[in-house]
Design an enzyme around this catalytic site. Structure first.
Site, PDB file in Angstrom:
ATOM      1  N   ASP A 225       0.856  -1.187   0.000  1.00 21.54           N
ATOM      2  CA  ASP A 225       0.000   0.000   0.000  1.00 21.54           C
ATOM      3  C   ASP A 225       0.892   1.237   0.000  1.00 21.54           C
ATOM      4  O   ASP A 225       2.066   1.173   0.381  1.00 21.54           O
ATOM      5  CB  ASP A 225      -0.933   0.005   1.207  1.00 21.54           C
ATOM      6  CG  ASP A 225      -2.207   0.802   0.911  1.00 21.54           C
ATOM      7  OD1 ASP A 225      -3.248   0.177   0.643  1.00 21.54           O
ATOM      8  OD2 ASP A 225      -2.146   2.055   0.930  1.00 21.54           O
TER       9      ASP A 225
ATOM     10  N   THR B  26     -13.021  -2.554  -9.014  1.00 21.99           N
ATOM     11  CA  THR B  26     -14.235  -2.458  -9.828  1.00 21.99           C
ATOM     12  C   THR B  26     -14.032  -1.422 -10.934  1.00 21.99           C
ATOM     13  O   THR B  26     -13.844  -0.238 -10.654  1.00 21.99           O
ATOM     14  CB  THR B  26     -15.432  -2.069  -8.936  1.00 21.99           C
ATOM     15  OG1 THR B  26     -15.586  -3.107  -7.968  1.00 21.99           O
ATOM     16  CG2 THR B  26     -16.709  -1.914  -9.733  1.00 21.99           C
TER      17      THR B  26
ATOM     18  N   GLU C 215     -14.450  -8.784  -7.644  1.00 21.57           N
ATOM     19  CA  GLU C 215     -14.734  -9.264  -6.289  1.00 21.57           C
ATOM     20  C   GLU C 215     -16.212  -9.073  -5.975  1.00 21.57           C
ATOM     21  O   GLU C 215     -16.845  -8.155  -6.496  1.00 21.57           O
ATOM     22  CB  GLU C 215     -13.842  -8.534  -5.277  1.00 21.57           C
ATOM     23  CG  GLU C 215     -13.941  -7.020  -5.273  1.00 21.57           C
ATOM     24  CD  GLU C 215     -15.060  -6.486  -4.410  1.00 21.57           C
ATOM     25  OE1 GLU C 215     -15.589  -7.262  -3.606  1.00 21.57           O
ATOM     26  OE2 GLU C 215     -15.414  -5.304  -4.575  1.00 21.57           O
TER      27      GLU C 215
ATOM     28  N   GLY D 172     -35.690  -0.051   4.001  1.00 22.24           N
ATOM     29  CA  GLY D 172     -35.008   0.817   4.955  1.00 22.24           C
ATOM     30  C   GLY D 172     -34.937   2.231   4.429  1.00 22.24           C
ATOM     31  O   GLY D 172     -35.766   2.651   3.613  1.00 22.24           O
TER      32      GLY D 172
ATOM     33  N   CYS E  89     -20.045   0.973  -2.600  1.00 24.91           N
ATOM     34  CA  CYS E  89     -20.164   0.261  -3.882  1.00 24.91           C
ATOM     35  C   CYS E  89     -21.479   0.510  -4.608  1.00 24.91           C
ATOM     36  O   CYS E  89     -21.476   1.015  -5.729  1.00 24.91           O
ATOM     37  CB  CYS E  89     -19.991  -1.231  -3.646  1.00 24.91           C
ATOM     38  SG  CYS E  89     -18.474  -1.600  -2.776  1.00 24.91           S
TER      39      CYS E  89
ATOM     40  N   LYS F  97     -22.252   4.127  -5.939  1.00 24.10           N
ATOM     41  CA  LYS F  97     -21.203   4.552  -6.878  1.00 24.10           C
ATOM     42  C   LYS F  97     -21.260   3.717  -8.178  1.00 24.10           C
ATOM     43  O   LYS F  97     -21.179   4.264  -9.283  1.00 24.10           O
ATOM     44  CB  LYS F  97     -19.838   4.372  -6.194  1.00 24.10           C
ATOM     45  CG  LYS F  97     -18.630   4.424  -7.103  1.00 24.10           C
ATOM     46  CD  LYS F  97     -17.340   4.213  -6.335  1.00 24.10           C
ATOM     47  CE  LYS F  97     -17.014   2.769  -6.114  1.00 24.10           C
ATOM     48  NZ  LYS F  97     -16.211   2.086  -7.107  1.00 24.10           N
TER      49      LYS F  97
ATOM     50  N   LYS G  32     -24.325   0.224   7.156  1.00 23.60           N
ATOM     51  CA  LYS G  32     -25.042  -0.994   7.535  1.00 23.60           C
ATOM     52  C   LYS G  32     -24.394  -1.492   8.828  1.00 23.60           C
ATOM     53  O   LYS G  32     -23.320  -1.002   9.196  1.00 23.60           O
ATOM     54  CB  LYS G  32     -24.978  -2.054   6.428  1.00 23.60           C
ATOM     55  CG  LYS G  32     -23.588  -2.596   6.136  1.00 23.60           C
ATOM     56  CD  LYS G  32     -23.651  -3.720   5.101  1.00 23.60           C
ATOM     57  CE  LYS G  32     -22.286  -4.294   4.834  1.00 23.60           C
ATOM     58  NZ  LYS G  32     -22.276  -5.341   3.831  1.00 23.60           N
TER      59      LYS G  32
END
Ligand code: UGA
Length: 455
Positions: free
Chosen positions: A31, A125, A158, A260, A267, A270, A327
């Protein structure tokens, strides 16, 4: 066993790395953020993901995984490099590829004069065409070598869910590989050979599309559920009863139909926005997705409507807002629905006291100046109403008597079915929930003439 470098040590990179190391592969996490690498080196996971710290510590103790800032060194002996860098949303809604391009640049440099084959795996992604039209050309330009000469680019999207990302990485429900040749596909299937889930092999573009369509379906399912829940509430029907019944139909399924305050996270919103924009540019507009996004932006306001139904005006009222992450079981507040609810409450003149088991500090950075209560009791004390935005287990354990004992008026607005409405049905709480209609008495058949005359 494969030697793998993973660029990007977020939850996708780390959980993928742990899962691959458990298959016996040798993994180096890379990283650019020094504090992240320092944390990982001491076995600390720099985000909240159940099971990840223990699994990381075990893999580190076995010497199967390590973390570094030095991409060049990690790439030197690697046979595989996974791109797990973020692709955040640009202001125009498209994914920002700057981290991906920077990572490709580093890999391209490492390919110069290198012997041995490197499989470059795009896990971030990215829109259809990115592996073939952005990553591969960049590698070719920087390395001076054509695709296939010592390296290949494949796509391996993923499908991890935050909060269960490690479990999902260890036991995926499918693995998708996009590759330009059977050889390239086989090289990556070697890494996953002991996984028994369904395997799908396609070209890169299809693999990239699979990722977006999966999230588009999930988001649309939630969006439709929210729309139907709003209708149920108005006509005296409980959406959750409806959802349970329709969920038995395997074509519909039981998951992702919980209503909800809308879907959040890094994710779904976007990716949907990116796909809408991409569809528009491709002259195949995604109208259903456009409406899903619009509905999702409106959905948090249902909470305000329920609150007003109980309290009338919100000006000067003290409202406890509980559940700040997007969440439960995560400290991630990206695109959390708690933010639009907080802002709307403030705009209406309410005094808001927030609480979350984990995400308080992160939320404070989004909603500057917000008050974060240290405990649930502190949040509820003297409140005119409590709004539950996410269904943390800690909240589910609150007995109704606590609302009556602590609050000024025990008004509970449940955006996500945190509580069982039957348990809240007594006199202690004025309970309202998204999708929960007040049942109406059944219509009585008109009395027959003989009954009427008997009266
Ligand atoms: C989502 C997908 O579920 C993963 O499969 C995917 O890999 C991931 O995005 C990604 O693209 O990386 P995640 O963002 O972690 O995972 O969260 P979800 O569990 O999908 O929840 C997203 C939002 O939908 C949350 O705000 C959640 O509360 C909401 N949701 C979910 C509902 O409102 N109702 C439901 O029934 C389910």
């Amino acid at each position: 066993m494969g030697r793998i470098a993973i660029l990007g040590a977020g939850y996708v990179g780390v959980c993928t790395g742990i899962a691959l190391s458990q298959q016996g592969h040798d993994v180096t996490l890379v990283d650019v953020v020094a504090s992240k690498v320092a944390a990982l080196r001491t076995g600390r996971v720099p985000f909240h993901e159940p099971g990840a710290p223990e699994a990381l510590a075990r893999a580190m103790a076995d010497g199967r995984i390590r973390a570094t800032l030095d991409a060049r060194k990690a790439l030197q002996g690697a046979e595989y490099v996974f791109l797990c860098v973020g692709t955040p949303r640009k202001t125009d809604g498209s994914p920002d590829l700057k981290h991906l391009r920077a990572a490709a640049q580093r890999i391209g440099r490492a390919l110069v004069g290198r012997s041995g084959f490197l499989t470059v795996v795009v896990k971030s992604t990215v829109l259809p065409g990115t592996a073939d039209d952005v990553v591969a050309p960049k590698l070719a330009r920087v390395s001076g070598r054509v695709r296939g000469d010592g390296y290949e680019v494949v796509s391996n999207p993923e499908f991890l869910k935050e909060g269960s990302a490690l479990a999902d990485a260890l036991q995926p429900d499918r693995i998708v590989i996009g590759a330009p040749t059977p050889d390239a596909a086989n090289r990556i299937w070697m890494l996953y050979r002991s996984f028994t889930c369904p395997r799908v092999t396609v070209d890169c573009r299809t693999a990239e599309m699979i990722k977006y369509v999966a999230n588009a379906f999930l988001a649309t399912k939630v969006g439709l559920s929210n729309e139907m829940a709003n209708l149920c509430e108005r006509i005296g029907v409980d959406w959750y009863r409806v959802a349970e019944a329709i969920g038995h139909d395997v074509r519909i399924g039981r998951d992702f139909i919980r209503a909800g305050a809308g879907f959040g996270g890094s994710c779904l919103p976007k990716d949907l926005e990116a796909l809408v924009r991409f569809s528009g540019k491709t002259h195949a507009p995604a109208r259903i997705l456009e409406e899903t996004l619009k509905g999702n932006a409106r959905q948090p306001l249902q909470v305000l409507r329920l609150l007003r139904a109980e309290l009338g005006t919100l000006g000067g009222k003290r409202v406890a807002l509980l559940g700040l992450s997007f969440k439960p079981n995560t400290d991630d507040v990206r695109e959390t629905r708690a933010l639009p609810i907080y802002r709307a409450l403030r705009a209406a003149g309410a005094k808001v006291v927030c609480h979350d088991p984990l995400a308080g500090e992160a939320f404070r950075r989004l909603a500057r100046g917000c008050v974060i209560a240290p405990t649930v009791r502190d949040a509820l004390e003297g409140a005119d109403a409590a709004v539950f935005q996410t269904e943390w287990a800690e909240y589910q354990a609150i007995p109704p008597s606590l609302f009556q004992g602590l609050m000024k008026t025990p008004v509970v607005i449940d955006a996500r079915r945190t509580f069982d409405p039957d348990a809240m049905a007594g006199d202690e709480v004025r309970y309202r929930a998204i999708g929960l209609g007040t049942p109406r008495p059944p219509v009585q058949p008109p009395a027959r003439a003989s009954q009427r005359s008997a009266k």
